[in-house]
Design a protein around this motif. Structure first.
Motif, PDB file in Angstrom:
ATOM      1  N   MET A 284       0.834  -1.185   0.000  1.00  0.00           N
ATOM      2  CA  MET A 284       0.000   0.000   0.000  1.00  0.00           C
ATOM      3  C   MET A 284       0.880   1.251   0.000  1.00  0.00           C
ATOM      4  SD  MET A 284      -2.988  -1.467   0.046  1.00  0.00           S
ATOM      5  CE  MET A 284      -4.021  -0.059   0.179  1.00  0.00           C
ATOM      6  N   ILE A 285       0.341   2.298  -0.554  1.00  0.00           N
ATOM      7  CA  ILE A 285       1.040   3.587  -0.563  1.00  0.00           C
ATOM      8  C   ILE A 285       0.543   4.408   0.621  1.00  0.00           C
ATOM      9  CG2 ILE A 285       1.369   5.735  -1.808  1.00  0.00           C
ATOM     10  CD1 ILE A 285       1.721   4.197  -4.270  1.00  0.00           C
ATOM     11  N   LYS A 286       1.505   4.993   1.343  1.00  0.00           N
ATOM     12  CA  LYS A 286       1.165   5.814   2.508  1.00  0.00           C
ATOM     13  C   LYS A 286       1.831   7.181   2.376  1.00  0.00           C
ATOM     14  CE  LYS A 286       4.991   3.974   5.233  1.00  0.00           C
ATOM     15  NZ  LYS A 286       5.388   3.327   6.480  1.00  0.00           N
ATOM     16  N   ASN A 287       1.460   8.075   3.233  1.00  0.00           N
ATOM     17  CA  ASN A 287       2.043   9.418   3.327  1.00  0.00           C
ATOM     18  C   ASN A 287       1.787  10.299   2.110  1.00  0.00           C
ATOM     19  OD1 ASN A 287       3.113   8.929   5.906  1.00  0.00           O
ATOM     20  ND2 ASN A 287       4.890   7.926   5.004  1.00  0.00           N
ATOM     21  N   LEU A 288       0.808   9.926   1.272  1.00  0.00           N
ATOM     22  CA  LEU A 288       0.373  10.755   0.153  1.00  0.00           C
ATOM     23  C   LEU A 288      -1.150  10.762   0.135  1.00  0.00           C
ATOM     24  CD1 LEU A 288       2.640   9.609  -2.834  1.00  0.00           C
ATOM     25  CD2 LEU A 288       2.894  11.679  -1.451  1.00  0.00           C
ATOM     26  N   GLU A 289      -1.729  11.854  -0.322  1.00  0.00           N
ATOM     27  CA  GLU A 289      -3.181  11.951  -0.464  1.00  0.00           C
ATOM     28  C   GLU A 289      -3.636  11.062  -1.617  1.00  0.00           C
ATOM     29  OE1 GLU A 289      -5.422  13.828   1.320  1.00  0.00           O
ATOM     30  OE2 GLU A 289      -3.844  14.506   2.672  1.00  0.00           O
ATOM     31  N   SER A 290      -4.681  10.303  -1.414  1.00  0.00           N
ATOM     32  CA  SER A 290      -5.251   9.490  -2.488  1.00  0.00           C
ATOM     33  C   SER A 290      -6.130  10.343  -3.389  1.00  0.00           C
ATOM     34  CB  SER A 290      -6.094   8.352  -1.901  1.00  0.00           C
ATOM     35  OG  SER A 290      -5.274   7.463  -1.204  1.00  0.00           O
ATOM     36  N   ALA A 291      -6.191   9.964  -4.661  1.00  0.00           N
ATOM     37  CA  ALA A 291      -7.042  10.614  -5.655  1.00  0.00           C
ATOM     38  C   ALA A 291      -6.818  12.127  -5.703  1.00  0.00           C
ATOM     39  CB  ALA A 291      -8.506  10.276  -5.409  1.00  0.00           C
ATOM     40  N   GLN A 292      -5.537  12.532  -5.594  1.00  0.00           N
ATOM     41  CA  GLN A 292      -5.173  13.949  -5.654  1.00  0.00           C
ATOM     42  C   GLN A 292      -4.033  14.117  -6.661  1.00  0.00           C
ATOM     43  OE1 GLN A 292      -6.565  16.565  -3.810  1.00  0.00           O
ATOM     44  NE2 GLN A 292      -8.034  15.048  -3.106  1.00  0.00           N
ATOM     45  N   ILE A 293      -4.132  15.119  -7.512  1.00  0.00           N
ATOM     46  CA  ILE A 293      -3.033  15.452  -8.402  1.00  0.00           C
ATOM     47  C   ILE A 293      -1.973  16.152  -7.571  1.00  0.00           C
ATOM     48  CG2 ILE A 293      -2.316  16.831 -10.381  1.00  0.00           C
ATOM     49  CD1 ILE A 293      -5.199  16.417 -11.467  1.00  0.00           C
ATOM     50  N   MET A 294      -0.716  15.738  -7.727  1.00  0.00           N
ATOM     51  CA  MET A 294       0.359  16.336  -6.930  1.00  0.00           C
ATOM     52  C   MET A 294       1.657  16.340  -7.721  1.00  0.00           C
ATOM     53  SD  MET A 294       1.042  13.141  -4.353  1.00  0.00           S
ATOM     54  CE  MET A 294      -0.640  12.568  -4.406  1.00  0.00           C
ATOM     55  N   LYS A 295       2.599  17.090  -7.223  1.00  0.00           N
ATOM     56  CA  LYS A 295       3.955  17.080  -7.755  1.00  0.00           C
ATOM     57  C   LYS A 295       4.819  16.400  -6.704  1.00  0.00           C
ATOM     58  CE  LYS A 295       3.450  21.217 -10.522  1.00  0.00           C
ATOM     59  NZ  LYS A 295       3.974  22.565 -10.811  1.00  0.00           N
ATOM     60  N   LEU A 296       5.484  15.311  -7.098  1.00  0.00           N
ATOM     61  CA  LEU A 296       6.266  14.557  -6.124  1.00  0.00           C
ATOM     62  C   LEU A 296       7.367  15.392  -5.474  1.00  0.00           C
ATOM     63  CD1 LEU A 296       6.642  11.003  -7.687  1.00  0.00           C
ATOM     64  CD2 LEU A 296       5.271  11.693  -5.712  1.00  0.00           C
ATOM     65  N   ASP A 297       7.974  16.318  -6.238  1.00  0.00           N
ATOM     66  CA  ASP A 297       9.049  17.123  -5.657  1.00  0.00           C
ATOM     67  C   ASP A 297       8.558  18.050  -4.550  1.00  0.00           C
ATOM     68  OD1 ASP A 297       7.721  18.756  -7.510  1.00  0.00           O
ATOM     69  OD2 ASP A 297       9.529  19.916  -7.947  1.00  0.00           O
ATOM     70  N   GLU A 298       7.256  18.269  -4.461  1.00  0.00           N
ATOM     71  CA  GLU A 298       6.695  19.108  -3.392  1.00  0.00           C
ATOM     72  C   GLU A 298       6.285  18.298  -2.171  1.00  0.00           C
ATOM     73  OE1 GLU A 298       3.515  21.262  -5.270  1.00  0.00           O
ATOM     74  OE2 GLU A 298       4.901  22.470  -6.477  1.00  0.00           O
ATOM     75  N   GLN A 299       6.479  16.987  -2.203  1.00  0.00           N
ATOM     76  CA  GLN A 299       6.047  16.115  -1.113  1.00  0.00           C
ATOM     77  C   GLN A 299       7.129  15.878  -0.064  1.00  0.00           C
ATOM     78  OE1 GLN A 299       2.750  15.283  -0.949  1.00  0.00           O
ATOM     79  NE2 GLN A 299       2.742  16.662  -2.725  1.00  0.00           N
ATOM     80  N   VAL A 300       8.339  16.409  -0.301  1.00  0.00           N
ATOM     81  CA  VAL A 300       9.436  16.305   0.667  1.00  0.00           C
ATOM     82  C   VAL A 300      10.217  17.618   0.604  1.00  0.00           C
ATOM     83  CG1 VAL A 300      10.999  15.138  -0.959  1.00  0.00           C
ATOM     84  CG2 VAL A 300      11.324  14.821   1.491  1.00  0.00           C
ATOM     85  N   ASP A 301      10.582  18.147   1.770  1.00  0.00           N
ATOM     86  CA  ASP A 301      11.246  19.450   1.849  1.00  0.00           C
ATOM     87  C   ASP A 301      12.737  19.309   2.140  1.00  0.00           C
ATOM     88  OD1 ASP A 301       8.869  20.951   1.474  1.00  0.00           O
ATOM     89  OD2 ASP A 301       8.355  20.667   3.584  1.00  0.00           O
ATOM     90  N   TYR A 302      13.495  20.265   1.651  1.00  0.00           N
ATOM     91  CA  TYR A 302      14.917  20.347   1.976  1.00  0.00           C
ATOM     92  C   TYR A 302      15.103  20.778   3.428  1.00  0.00           C
ATOM     93  CZ  TYR A 302      15.922  20.245  -3.050  1.00  0.00           C
ATOM     94  OH  TYR A 302      16.026  19.884  -4.367  1.00  0.00           O
TER      95      TYR A 302
END
Length: 109
Positions: free
Chosen positions: A1-19
């Motif tokens: 299963m995929i966790k830590n991301l919103e389901s059924a949402q358009i997203m940019k993966l590079d915005e899902q983790v911060d420097y």
């Protein structure tokens, strides 16, 4: 299963983790005996020392630039580029600039 991301949402993966200054930040998306999906954000000059993995690893660069060494051969990757690191082959990486990646590791069964 995929966790830590919103389901059924358009997203940019590079915005899902911060420097974070002077750090490597990771966010696990999935982890089981077959596959591992992890987002990483590396501050400039951070890296991972030489190691091996029991699975094939696919690096997708989402932002920045990285030098990856696979079996003593260096490769420079930029945003939008991908490389496969075969299982049981030594590899390392060094953040030439701040960079983000999606790491997918597939384990043989």
């Amino acid at each position: 299963m995929i966790k830590n991301l919103e389901s059924a949402q358009i997203m940019k993966l590079d915005e899902q983790v911060d420097y974070a200054t002077g750090q490597v930040v990771s966010k696990t998306l999935s982890q089981n005996k077959n596959v591992s999906l992890t987002l990483f954000a590396f501050d400039q000059h951070e890296g991972l020392s030489t190691h091996t993995s029991t699975g094939d690893a696919l690096v997708q660069v989402l932002d920045g630039m990285v030098e990856i060494v696979i079996d003593d051969t260096p490769y420079t990757l930029h945003k939008g580029e991908t490389i496969c690191m075969p299982a049981n082959v030594p590899h390392s990486l060094y953040a030439t600039t701040r960079f983000k990646m999606l790491l997918t590791v597939v384990f043989a069964q």
